[in-house]
Design a protein around this motif. Structure first.
Motif, PDB file in Angstrom:
ATOM      1  N   GLU A  35      11.156  25.895  44.047  1.00  0.00           N
ATOM      2  CA  GLU A  35      11.196  24.507  43.596  1.00  0.00           C
ATOM      3  C   GLU A  35       9.814  23.957  43.258  1.00  0.00           C
ATOM      4  OE1 GLU A  35      13.221  22.270  46.575  1.00  0.00           O
ATOM      5  OE2 GLU A  35      15.204  23.060  46.044  1.00  0.00           O
ATOM      6  N   LYS A  36       8.775  24.576  43.795  1.00  0.00           N
ATOM      7  CA  LYS A  36       7.417  24.106  43.549  1.00  0.00           C
ATOM      8  C   LYS A  36       6.832  24.631  42.243  1.00  0.00           C
ATOM      9  CE  LYS A  36       6.273  23.511  48.441  1.00  0.00           C
ATOM     10  NZ  LYS A  36       5.428  23.983  49.572  1.00  0.00           N
ATOM     11  N   GLN A  37       7.556  25.500  41.565  1.00  0.00           N
ATOM     12  CA  GLN A  37       7.046  26.046  40.316  1.00  0.00           C
ATOM     13  C   GLN A  37       6.822  24.930  39.287  1.00  0.00           C
ATOM     14  OE1 GLN A  37       8.752  30.183  39.154  1.00  0.00           O
ATOM     15  NE2 GLN A  37      10.430  29.026  40.037  1.00  0.00           N
ATOM     16  N   PRO A  38       5.718  24.978  38.542  1.00  0.00           N
ATOM     17  CA  PRO A  38       5.435  23.955  37.527  1.00  0.00           C
ATOM     18  C   PRO A  38       6.570  23.798  36.519  1.00  0.00           C
ATOM     19  CG  PRO A  38       3.484  25.266  37.939  1.00  0.00           C
ATOM     20  CD  PRO A  38       4.612  25.932  38.673  1.00  0.00           C
ATOM     21  N   SER A  39       7.203  24.899  36.129  1.00  0.00           N
ATOM     22  CA  SER A  39       8.267  24.817  35.125  1.00  0.00           C
ATOM     23  C   SER A  39       9.459  24.008  35.649  1.00  0.00           C
ATOM     24  CB  SER A  39       8.735  26.224  34.739  1.00  0.00           C
ATOM     25  OG  SER A  39       9.215  26.936  35.880  1.00  0.00           O
ATOM     26  N   VAL A  40       9.747  24.130  36.920  1.00  0.00           N
ATOM     27  CA  VAL A  40      10.846  23.366  37.527  1.00  0.00           C
ATOM     28  C   VAL A  40      10.466  21.894  37.612  1.00  0.00           C
ATOM     29  CG1 VAL A  40      12.251  23.050  39.599  1.00  0.00           C
ATOM     30  CG2 VAL A  40      11.618  25.363  38.855  1.00  0.00           C
ATOM     31  N   GLN A  41       9.277  21.635  38.078  1.00  0.00           N
ATOM     32  CA  GLN A  41       8.819  20.258  38.220  1.00  0.00           C
ATOM     33  C   GLN A  41       8.729  19.538  36.880  1.00  0.00           C
ATOM     34  OE1 GLN A  41       8.392  18.566  41.108  1.00  0.00           O
ATOM     35  NE2 GLN A  41       9.248  20.430  42.038  1.00  0.00           N
ATOM     36  N   ARG A  42       8.357  20.274  35.845  1.00  0.00           N
ATOM     37  CA  ARG A  42       8.259  19.658  34.510  1.00  0.00           C
ATOM     38  C   ARG A  42       9.602  19.132  34.035  1.00  0.00           C
ATOM     39  NH1 ARG A  42       4.499  23.829  33.263  1.00  0.00           N
ATOM     40  NH2 ARG A  42       6.174  25.126  32.408  1.00  0.00           N
ATOM     41  N   GLU A  43      10.662  19.903  34.233  1.00  0.00           N
ATOM     42  CA  GLU A  43      11.985  19.470  33.776  1.00  0.00           C
ATOM     43  C   GLU A  43      12.466  18.257  34.545  1.00  0.00           C
ATOM     44  OE1 GLU A  43      13.339  20.696  30.970  1.00  0.00           O
ATOM     45  OE2 GLU A  43      11.396  21.699  30.986  1.00  0.00           O
ATOM     46  N   ILE A  44      12.174  18.228  35.831  1.00  0.00           N
ATOM     47  CA  ILE A  44      12.579  17.087  36.664  1.00  0.00           C
ATOM     48  C   ILE A  44      11.830  15.826  36.227  1.00  0.00           C
ATOM     49  CG2 ILE A  44      12.525  16.133  39.002  1.00  0.00           C
ATOM     50  CD1 ILE A  44      12.917  19.043  40.001  1.00  0.00           C
ATOM     51  N   GLU A  45      10.528  15.958  36.020  1.00  0.00           N
ATOM     52  CA  GLU A  45       9.729  14.807  35.600  1.00  0.00           C
ATOM     53  C   GLU A  45      10.157  14.316  34.226  1.00  0.00           C
ATOM     54  OE1 GLU A  45       7.556  12.952  37.341  1.00  0.00           O
ATOM     55  OE2 GLU A  45       8.372  14.197  38.966  1.00  0.00           O
ATOM     56  N   TYR A  46      10.462  15.263  33.322  1.00  0.00           N
ATOM     57  CA  TYR A  46      10.904  14.849  31.990  1.00  0.00           C
ATOM     58  C   TYR A  46      12.184  14.020  32.089  1.00  0.00           C
ATOM     59  CZ  TYR A  46      12.696  14.809  27.276  1.00  0.00           C
ATOM     60  OH  TYR A  46      13.192  14.374  26.064  1.00  0.00           O
ATOM     61  N   ALA A  47      13.134  14.517  32.874  1.00  0.00           N
ATOM     62  CA  ALA A  47      14.416  13.822  33.003  1.00  0.00           C
ATOM     63  C   ALA A  47      14.228  12.410  33.552  1.00  0.00           C
ATOM     64  CB  ALA A  47      15.347  14.620  33.909  1.00  0.00           C
ATOM     65  N   SER A  57      23.106  20.987  34.029  1.00  0.00           N
ATOM     66  CA  SER A  57      22.786  22.005  35.030  1.00  0.00           C
ATOM     67  C   SER A  57      23.138  21.535  36.427  1.00  0.00           C
ATOM     68  CB  SER A  57      21.298  22.373  34.964  1.00  0.00           C
ATOM     69  OG  SER A  57      20.984  23.330  35.954  1.00  0.00           O
ATOM     70  N   ALA A  58      23.048  20.243  36.665  1.00  0.00           N
ATOM     71  CA  ALA A  58      23.399  19.695  37.977  1.00  0.00           C
ATOM     72  C   ALA A  58      24.854  19.972  38.328  1.00  0.00           C
ATOM     73  CB  ALA A  58      23.132  18.188  38.004  1.00  0.00           C
ATOM     74  N   PHE A  59      25.660  20.248  37.319  1.00  0.00           N
ATOM     75  CA  PHE A  59      27.076  20.538  37.548  1.00  0.00           C
ATOM     76  C   PHE A  59      27.443  21.956  37.122  1.00  0.00           C
ATOM     77  CE2 PHE A  59      26.547  16.041  37.371  1.00  0.00           C
ATOM     78  CZ  PHE A  59      27.395  15.552  38.354  1.00  0.00           C
ATOM     79  N   GLY A  60      26.424  22.781  36.892  1.00  0.00           N
ATOM     80  CA  GLY A  60      26.673  24.160  36.493  1.00  0.00           C
ATOM     81  C   GLY A  60      27.240  24.294  35.100  1.00  0.00           C
ATOM     82  N   SER A  98      19.874   4.570  37.948  1.00  0.00           N
ATOM     83  CA  SER A  98      19.594   4.230  39.345  1.00  0.00           C
ATOM     84  C   SER A  98      18.870   5.372  40.049  1.00  0.00           C
ATOM     85  CB  SER A  98      20.892   3.907  40.095  1.00  0.00           C
ATOM     86  OG  SER A  98      21.652   5.083  40.310  1.00  0.00           O
ATOM     87  N   GLU A  99      18.046   5.016  41.022  1.00  0.00           N
ATOM     88  CA  GLU A  99      17.298   6.017  41.774  1.00  0.00           C
ATOM     89  C   GLU A  99      18.235   6.964  42.513  1.00  0.00           C
ATOM     90  OE1 GLU A  99      13.748   6.269  45.177  1.00  0.00           O
ATOM     91  OE2 GLU A  99      14.567   4.340  44.547  1.00  0.00           O
ATOM     92  N   ALA A 100      19.326   6.418  43.052  1.00  0.00           N
ATOM     93  CA  ALA A 100      20.274   7.240  43.810  1.00  0.00           C
ATOM     94  C   ALA A 100      20.894   8.322  42.930  1.00  0.00           C
ATOM     95  CB  ALA A 100      21.370   6.366  44.405  1.00  0.00           C
ATOM     96  N   THR A 101      21.277   7.942  41.712  1.00  0.00           N
ATOM     97  CA  THR A 101      21.888   8.913  40.802  1.00  0.00           C
ATOM     98  C   THR A 101      20.888   9.980  40.397  1.00  0.00           C
ATOM     99  OG1 THR A 101      23.492   7.326  39.924  1.00  0.00           O
ATOM    100  CG2 THR A 101      22.990   9.232  38.560  1.00  0.00           C
ATOM    101  N   MET A 102      19.687   9.583  40.039  1.00  0.00           N
ATOM    102  CA  MET A 102      18.692  10.564  39.610  1.00  0.00           C
ATOM    103  C   MET A 102      18.284  11.493  40.759  1.00  0.00           C
ATOM    104  SD  MET A 102      18.348  10.490  36.448  1.00  0.00           S
ATOM    105  CE  MET A 102      16.978  11.635  36.358  1.00  0.00           C
ATOM    106  N   ASN A 103      18.226  10.966  41.973  1.00  0.00           N
ATOM    107  CA  ASN A 103      17.921  11.833  43.118  1.00  0.00           C
ATOM    108  C   ASN A 103      19.035  12.846  43.336  1.00  0.00           C
ATOM    109  OD1 ASN A 103      15.494  10.600  43.640  1.00  0.00           O
ATOM    110  ND2 ASN A 103      16.289   9.237  45.220  1.00  0.00           N
ATOM    111  N   SER A 104      20.279  12.383  43.177  1.00  0.00           N
ATOM    112  CA  SER A 104      21.427  13.279  43.332  1.00  0.00           C
ATOM    113  C   SER A 104      21.420  14.367  42.269  1.00  0.00           C
ATOM    114  CB  SER A 104      22.725  12.476  43.250  1.00  0.00           C
ATOM    115  OG  SER A 104      23.854  13.321  43.253  1.00  0.00           O
ATOM    116  N   LEU A 105      21.170  13.973  41.023  1.00  0.00           N
ATOM    117  CA  LEU A 105      21.122  14.950  39.929  1.00  0.00           C
ATOM    118  C   LEU A 105      19.990  15.950  40.145  1.00  0.00           C
ATOM    119  CD1 LEU A 105      21.707  12.720  36.765  1.00  0.00           C
ATOM    120  CD2 LEU A 105      23.352  14.247  37.872  1.00  0.00           C
ATOM    121  N   THR A 106      18.868  15.464  40.640  1.00  0.00           N
ATOM    122  CA  THR A 106      17.717  16.341  40.862  1.00  0.00           C
ATOM    123  C   THR A 106      18.017  17.391  41.928  1.00  0.00           C
ATOM    124  OG1 THR A 106      16.143  14.628  40.216  1.00  0.00           O
ATOM    125  CG2 THR A 106      15.303  16.422  41.594  1.00  0.00           C
TER     126      THR A 106
END
Length: 267
Positions: free
Chosen positions: A30-42, A67-70, A123-131
Motif C-alpha cells: 500500500e505504500k508504493q508510490p503508484s498506489v498512492q498516486r491513484e488514491i490521491e488522484y481520485a 476497482s473498489a468493487f472488483g 463525502s469523506e466517509a464515502t471516499m475513505n470507504s472506496l479507498t
C-alpha cells in the motif's frame, strides 16, 4: 512486485505464506508510490468534480471506483455504467436491479448518483470507504498476477460464509469457479436447466459446509493444488510430478462433482 507473495512458487506454498505474512506484505504494498498516486488522484478529482457526467467520463477516477468493487474490467463500458449508476434502485425493474452481478447494484448504492448527485461520493466517509476497498482489491489482484489462483482463493475464504443456498454459489462467478474446479464438474452440465444444476451442486456439496472454516481451508488447498497441477502439466512431466507431491488429500465425499457447468448457467 512489492508486496506480492510467492511469485514463481507453487500456489499452495504461496497461500501458506500469505496466511502467515499477508498483513505485513499488504502494508508494504500500500505504500508504493503508484498506489498512492491513484488514491490521491481520485480524492483530488472528486473534490473538484462539478457534475455526474464529469465523473462518469473520467476514466482514471472510474477505474479507481470500479476497482473498489472488483469491477475494474468494466471501465470502458460507459453506456452500461451510466445506466447502472443512474438507476432508480427503488424500482425492481431498473437496470442496476436487473444486473446478474450484484456488485453493480452495490456500486450504484454506494455512490448514490441518482439520489444525491455528487453529494454522497464527495463525502469523506464515502471516499475513505472506496479507498479501503480499492487497496484491498488491488492487493488481491497483485497476488493473483504473481501466483495464479491466489486471488480466487482469497475471495473464496472471505465469502464462503455467506453462501446460504446453491443459488448463492451458482450466481457468484468466483465461488463457482473454485467449487467447479475442486469437484471436477463436467462442463456439459452447463446445458442443463438451472434447477438441474442446483441439484447437481447440492448432491455433491453440503451448503452448510461453507460456514466451516476447516472445510473452507481444505477446499482452498485443493483448488490451489489443482491450479498447480494444471500449470505443471503445461510445463512438462518433471514439474507435473513435483506438483503432484503438493496435492493434499481431499475428501470430496467420493466421485467428481457435476458442478462447474451448473454454476455457469445460473449466472
Amino acid at each position: 512486485m512489492v508486496g506480492s507473495i510467492g511469485s514463481g512458487l507453487p500456489a499452495v506454498v504461496a497461500w501458506k505464506q500469505l496466511e502467515k505474512t499477508g498483513s505485513q506484505q499488504r502494508e508494504r504494498w500500500e505504500k508504493q508510490p503508484s498506489v498512492q498516486r491513484e488514491i490521491e488522484y481520485a480524492k483530488n478529482f472528486i473534490a473538484k468534480a462539478k457534475n455526474v457526467d464529469e465523473l462518469i467520463n473520467d476514466r482514471r477516477f472510474m477505474s479507481f471506483a470500479l476497482s473498489a468493487f472488483g469491477l475494474e474490467s468494466e471501465v470502458d463500458k460507459k453506456g452500461l455504467l451510466r445506466k447502472v449508476l443512474l438507476s432508480d434502485l427503488t424500482d425492481i425493474n431498473s437496470y442496476a436491479n436487473r444486473m446478474n452481478d450484484a456488485r453493480f447494484k452495490e456500486l450504484a448504492q454506494r455512490l448514490d448518483l441518482k439520489g444525491s448527485g455528487l453529494d454522497v461520493v464527495k463525502s469523506e466517509a464515502t471516499m475513505n470507504s472506496l479507498t479501503l476497498r480499492y487497496k484491498k482489491n488491488e492487493f488481491d489482484k497483485a497476488q493473483g498476477q504473481a501466483t495464479p489462483g491466489m486471488r480466487e482463493a482469497i475471495y473464496f475464504k472471505e465469502n464462503a460464509g455467506r453462501m446460504k443456498s446453491p443459488w448463492d454459489v451458482l450466481g457468484d462467478r468466483t465461488m463457482r469457479e473454485v467449487v467447479f474446479k475442486v469437484f471436477d464438474l463436467p462442463r456439459e452440465v452447463a446445458v442443463q436447466s438451472v434447477e438441474s444444476q442446483a441439484t447437481a451442486l447440492t448432491r455433491k456439496v453440503d451448503i452448510s459446509k461453507f460456514k466451516d472454516a476447516k472445510w473452507v481451508e481444505k477446499t482452498i488447498q485443493s483448488y490451489l493444488s489443482k491450479v498447480d497441477q494444471e500449470k505443471a502439466n503445461e510445463n512438462g512431466g518433471a514439474a507435473s510430478m513435483y506438483a503432484s507431491l503438493l496435492t493434499p488429500l481431499f475428501d470430496s465425499g467420493g466421485g467428481s462433482l457435476d458442478l462447474l457447468q451448473a454454476l455457469s448457467t445460473r449466472r
